[in-house]
Design a protein around this motif. Structure first.
Motif, PDB file in Angstrom:
ATOM      1  N   GLU A  55       0.908  -1.159   0.030  1.00 55.46           N
ATOM      2  CA  GLU A  55      -0.120  -0.012  -0.089  1.00 55.46           C
ATOM      3  C   GLU A  55       1.042   1.118   0.017  1.00 55.46           C
ATOM      4  O   GLU A  55       0.506   2.309  -0.593  1.00 55.46           O
ATOM      5  CB  GLU A  55      -1.009   0.099   1.274  1.00 55.46           C
ATOM      6  CG  GLU A  55      -2.121  -1.081   1.077  1.00 55.46           C
ATOM      7  CD  GLU A  55      -2.906  -1.007   2.322  1.00 55.46           C
ATOM      8  OE1 GLU A  55      -2.855   0.021   3.265  1.00 55.46           O
ATOM      9  OE2 GLU A  55      -3.709  -1.962   2.420  1.00 55.46           O
ATOM     10  N   LYS A  58       2.214   1.598  -3.614  1.00 55.25           N
ATOM     11  CA  LYS A  58       1.158   1.947  -4.415  1.00 55.25           C
ATOM     12  C   LYS A  58       0.915   3.572  -4.236  1.00 55.25           C
ATOM     13  O   LYS A  58       0.683   4.353  -5.135  1.00 55.25           O
ATOM     14  CB  LYS A  58      -0.171   1.315  -4.057  1.00 55.25           C
ATOM     15  CG  LYS A  58      -0.502   0.549  -4.862  1.00 55.25           C
ATOM     16  CD  LYS A  58      -1.938  -0.014  -4.578  1.00 55.25           C
ATOM     17  CE  LYS A  58      -2.006  -1.605  -5.323  1.00 55.25           C
ATOM     18  NZ  LYS A  58      -3.492  -2.029  -5.028  1.00 55.25           N
ATOM     19  N   GLU A  61       3.909   5.603  -5.482  1.00 56.85           N
ATOM     20  CA  GLU A  61       3.777   5.651  -7.033  1.00 56.85           C
ATOM     21  C   GLU A  61       2.907   6.543  -7.509  1.00 56.85           C
ATOM     22  O   GLU A  61       2.969   7.123  -8.381  1.00 56.85           O
ATOM     23  CB  GLU A  61       3.503   4.211  -7.489  1.00 56.85           C
ATOM     24  CG  GLU A  61       3.528   3.948  -9.093  1.00 56.85           C
ATOM     25  CD  GLU A  61       4.921   3.990  -9.586  1.00 56.85           C
ATOM     26  OE1 GLU A  61       5.209   4.519 -10.755  1.00 56.85           O
ATOM     27  OE2 GLU A  61       5.999   3.908  -8.853  1.00 56.85           O
ATOM     28  N   GLU A  62       1.590   6.696  -6.880  1.00 55.59           N
ATOM     29  CA  GLU A  62       0.316   7.301  -7.245  1.00 55.59           C
ATOM     30  C   GLU A  62       1.064   8.964  -6.956  1.00 55.59           C
ATOM     31  O   GLU A  62       0.592   9.666  -7.882  1.00 55.59           O
ATOM     32  CB  GLU A  62      -0.878   6.819  -6.423  1.00 55.59           C
ATOM     33  CG  GLU A  62      -1.620   5.888  -6.836  1.00 55.59           C
ATOM     34  CD  GLU A  62      -2.661   5.636  -5.961  1.00 55.59           C
ATOM     35  OE1 GLU A  62      -2.978   6.136  -5.000  1.00 55.59           O
ATOM     36  OE2 GLU A  62      -3.293   4.342  -6.061  1.00 55.59           O
TER      37      GLU A  62
END
Length: 161
Positions: A55, A58, A61-62
């Protein structure tokens, strides 16, 4: 444990043996149960940690993608602003150039008029100079028209941003 042993000793030996065996199995099974529970807890902690790591990755990365998009948008805006400034500068330069040409032609026209008025020249030369004078007038009018168009262009460029 000794207490259980003495207790069973006084009772029936078969029953005692069976009870002793059951107690012993209960103790063994409870230890292995707790050991399994500890192992299961460690595995679940590892799994939870992996999920948290995924998480976080992620999310990172976002955030990075959003940051890249924002940077590219800023670069586009900067290029647009630079183009606008360049257009504005060019429009101002064109207008100044036209003004200089008009001033130069008007100065030449005045010189030509004073030359016509001050000198006594032949009729033919006078006509040639008057034709030149008319040509200068025409060129001045063309440049004034061009100046108006350039002023409109400059106003349009100023209004765009």
């Amino acid at each position: 444990m000794l207490f259980l042993f003495y207790y069973f000793k006084e009772q029936n030996t078969m029953k005692n043996t069976l009870k002793l065996l059951l107690a012993f199995l209960f103790i063994l099974s409870s230890n292995s149960f707790f050991a399994q529970k500890i192992i299961t807890t460690e595995k679940s902690q590892e799994i939870a940690q992996k999920k948290l790591d995924l998480e976080a990755q992620k999310s990172t990365e976002e955030y990075r993608k959003k940051l890249d998009n924002d940077q590219s948008q800023l670069k586009k805006e900067q290029r647009k602003l630079e183009r606008h400034q360049k257009d504005l500068k060019n429009a101002q330069k064109d207008l100044e150039s036209t003004n200089k040409k008009i001033d130069k032609l008007e100065y030449n026209k005045q010189k030509l008029e004073s030359k016509i008025n001050s000198s006594s020249v032949s009729q033919e030369d006078l006509q040639k100079q008057q034709i030149k004078l008319k040509e200068h007038d025409l060129d001045i009018q063309k440049l004034k028209l061009k100046k108006i168009e350039q002023q409109k262009k400059l106003d349009k460029v100023k209004a765009e941003y």
